[in-house]
Design a protein around this motif. Structure first.
Motif, short mmCIF file in Angstrom:
data_model
loop_
_atom_site.label_atom_id
_atom_site.label_comp_id
_atom_site.label_asym_id
_atom_site.label_seq_id
_atom_site.Cartn_x
_atom_site.Cartn_y
_atom_site.Cartn_z
N ILE A 63 0.84 -1.20 0.00
CA ILE A 63 0.00 0.00 0.00
C ILE A 63 0.87 1.25 0.00
N SER A 64 1.99 1.21 -0.70
CA SER A 64 2.94 2.33 -0.64
C SER A 64 2.34 3.63 -1.15
N ALA A 65 1.42 3.58 -2.12
CA ALA A 65 0.82 4.81 -2.63
C ALA A 65 0.02 5.51 -1.53
N PHE A 66 -0.79 4.75 -0.78
CA PHE A 66 -1.55 5.33 0.32
C PHE A 66 -0.64 5.74 1.46
N TYR A 67 0.39 4.95 1.70
CA TYR A 67 1.33 5.29 2.77
C TYR A 67 1.98 6.65 2.50
N VAL A 68 2.39 6.89 1.27
CA VAL A 68 3.03 8.15 0.92
C VAL A 68 2.06 9.32 1.13
N GLU A 69 0.80 9.15 0.71
CA GLU A 69 -0.20 10.20 0.92
C GLU A 69 -0.40 10.47 2.41
N ALA A 70 -0.46 9.40 3.21
CA ALA A 70 -0.65 9.58 4.65
C ALA A 70 0.55 10.27 5.29
N ALA A 71 1.75 9.88 4.88
CA ALA A 71 2.96 10.48 5.45
C ALA A 71 3.08 11.95 5.07
N LEU A 72 2.70 12.29 3.83
CA LEU A 72 2.75 13.69 3.40
C LEU A 72 1.83 14.56 4.24
N SER A 73 0.70 14.01 4.68
CA SER A 73 -0.26 14.80 5.46
C SER A 73 0.30 15.19 6.83
N ILE A 74 1.33 14.48 7.31
CA ILE A 74 1.93 14.82 8.61
C ILE A 74 2.57 16.21 8.54
N MET A 75 2.91 16.66 7.35
CA MET A 75 3.54 17.97 7.19
C MET A 75 2.65 19.08 7.72
N THR A 76 1.32 18.89 7.67
CA THR A 76 0.42 19.91 8.21
C THR A 76 0.62 20.09 9.70
N ILE A 77 0.99 19.00 10.39
CA ILE A 77 1.24 19.09 11.83
C ILE A 77 2.47 19.96 12.09
N ALA A 78 3.53 19.75 11.30
CA ALA A 78 4.74 20.56 11.47
C ALA A 78 4.46 22.03 11.19
N VAL A 79 3.65 22.30 10.17
CA VAL A 79 3.30 23.69 9.84
C VAL A 79 2.55 24.33 11.00
N PHE A 80 1.57 23.62 11.55
CA PHE A 80 0.81 24.17 12.68
C PHE A 80 1.71 24.38 13.90
N MET A 81 2.60 23.42 14.17
CA MET A 81 3.50 23.55 15.32
C MET A 81 4.36 24.79 15.18
N ALA A 82 4.90 25.03 13.98
CA ALA A 82 5.77 26.18 13.76
C ALA A 82 5.01 27.50 13.94
N GLY A 83 3.79 27.57 13.39
CA GLY A 83 3.03 28.81 13.50
C GLY A 83 2.50 29.05 14.90
N PHE A 84 2.01 27.99 15.55
CA PHE A 84 1.40 28.12 16.88
C PHE A 84 2.43 28.47 17.94
N SER A 85 3.62 27.88 17.86
CA SER A 85 4.61 28.01 18.93
C SER A 85 5.39 29.32 18.87
N SER A 86 5.29 30.07 17.78
CA SER A 86 6.17 31.22 17.58
C SER A 86 5.76 32.47 18.33
N ASN A 87 4.55 32.46 18.93
CA ASN A 87 4.05 33.64 19.65
C ASN A 87 4.02 34.86 18.72
N ASN A 88 3.54 34.63 17.52
CA ASN A 88 3.47 35.70 16.52
C ASN A 88 2.17 35.51 15.74
N LYS A 89 1.34 36.54 15.70
CA LYS A 89 0.04 36.42 15.03
C LYS A 89 0.19 36.19 13.53
#
Length: 350
Positions: free
Chosen positions: A135-161
């Motif tokens: 299921i490597s095609a679905f695995y790649v799609e699922a793994a790519l979606s984790i990037m949204t978590i990193a984006v949110f972490m960077a924006g939320f933690s910076s104390n900048n609107k």
């Protein structure tokens, strides 16, 4: 002949010691994949600078490493490594520190399941992939979606609107286009009768870009958007002299987040080639028969990369509302139409 003997010997050893073999392959594969994607991403950064310089009639990097600027990336890396590592006052320190690390881990998770070409030995293609999953095609799609978590972490933690707004815009854009991307992957899997990327490549006697032209167009637009490339770079608006969710990052932490964009660009181009452009399929080239699949694969990936850079140098940034409208009101319905077409053709020719 010698290569075939080596392969048979390794296969016999793998059958006798499956756990040790799996551990050895995992460690070696991780080291090779890390080196390949990082060197490849550095080449992509250099290529974009030079190509954009040509598009905009200006000089690209030409000071460090002869007139081609081949060592410019090394100079930039030294600069980022030696900059002061500062964290904004009031920032959520653990989340702030881990955001670039999560982004880096995400790219490694994706790269582990993506084939990076193949070698042709005695008329048979051996794909170069660390984890050849069913299921490597679905695995790649699922793994790519984790990037949204990193984006949110960077924006939320910076104390900048502005960083938070940039993260929200980036997440809204990514979600709006990852859905049609996933539907297009399902459509390809229906025609290939497999979710394995290697089997998808092997099934393309006719490239799926021709069998599913609508799906190819939708997936390409969705890919450009998911990568955050212009004209879909909405992490920052035109009137904001900032860098979106990376505004408060500096030094090596900023370098990691910046570099992940180019690693994702490389991996996204490879995924497009695997799903729609026949992967490493191509006629054997005399003299270098063993490397023929790699030559075809790299040529296709290079063409896709140049296309992405060309789009960036030619178009202007859209507004976030225009991007989300395009994703939900056009890309998603069109991807569903393509899914219906793929289901009909896939069942008919099954």
């Amino acid at each position: 002949m010698y290569l075939s003997t080596i392969i048979e010997t390794v296969s016999a050893w793998a059958a006798q010691e499956p756990k040790i073999y799996a551990l050895a392959i995992g460690l070696i594969g991780a080291a090779i994949i890390s080196a390949v994607i990082n060197i490849g991403a550095m080449a992509v950064v250099w290529l974009e600078r030079k190509f954009l310089g040509d598009i905009q009639a200006r000089f690209g990097p030409n000071r460090v490493g002869s007139r081609w600027g081949l060592l410019q990336l090394g100079a930039d890396a030294i600069k980022l490594f030696t900059k002061e590592d500062s964290i904004p006052r009031g920032a959520d320190k653990p989340v702030y520190v881990w955001a670039p690390i999560i982004a880096s881990i995400t790219t490694m998770l994706v790269a582990a399941a993506i084939p990076f070409g193949a070698l042709r030995i005695d008329g048979k293609d051996y794909p170069l992939v660390v984890a050849n999953m069913d299921i490597s095609a679905f695995y790649v799609e699922a793994a790519l979606s984790i990037m949204t978590i990193a984006v949110f972490m960077a924006g939320f933690s910076s104390n900048n609107k502005y960083s938070m707004l940039g993260a929200f815009r980036g997440i809204a854009r990514m979600i709006a286009y990852e859905v049609p991307m996933g539907v297009c992957v399902i459509a390809v899997a229906l025609m290939a009768h497999s979710l394995n990327l290697v089997e998808i490549v092997e099934s393309q006697t006719l490239w799926y870009a021709f069998a599913q032209p609508l799906g190819f167009i939708v997936f390409t637009i969705a890919l450009v958007t998911d990568l955050g490339r212009i004209p879909f770079d909405q992490s920052e608006a035109e009137e904001e002299i900032i860098a979106g969710y990376t505004t408060e990052y500096g030094g090596i932490r900023w370098g990691l987040l910046y570099f992940q964009e180019y690693i994702n660009m490389l991996l996204g181009s490879i995924l497009l080639v695997l799903l729609f452009l026949g992967g490493w399929n191509g006629p054997s080239i005399p003299v270098i028969t063993v490397l023929s699949p790699m030559v075809w694969f790299l040529m296709k990936v290079l063409i896709v990369l140049i296309f992405l850079i060309w789009v960036r140098g030619s178009l202007v940034r859209f507004r976030i509302d225009q991007v989300t409208d395009l994703g939900w009101k056009w890309m998603l319905p069109l991807s569903l139409v393509n899914l219906a077409w793929a289901a009909f053709v896939g069942l008919y020719f099954a």
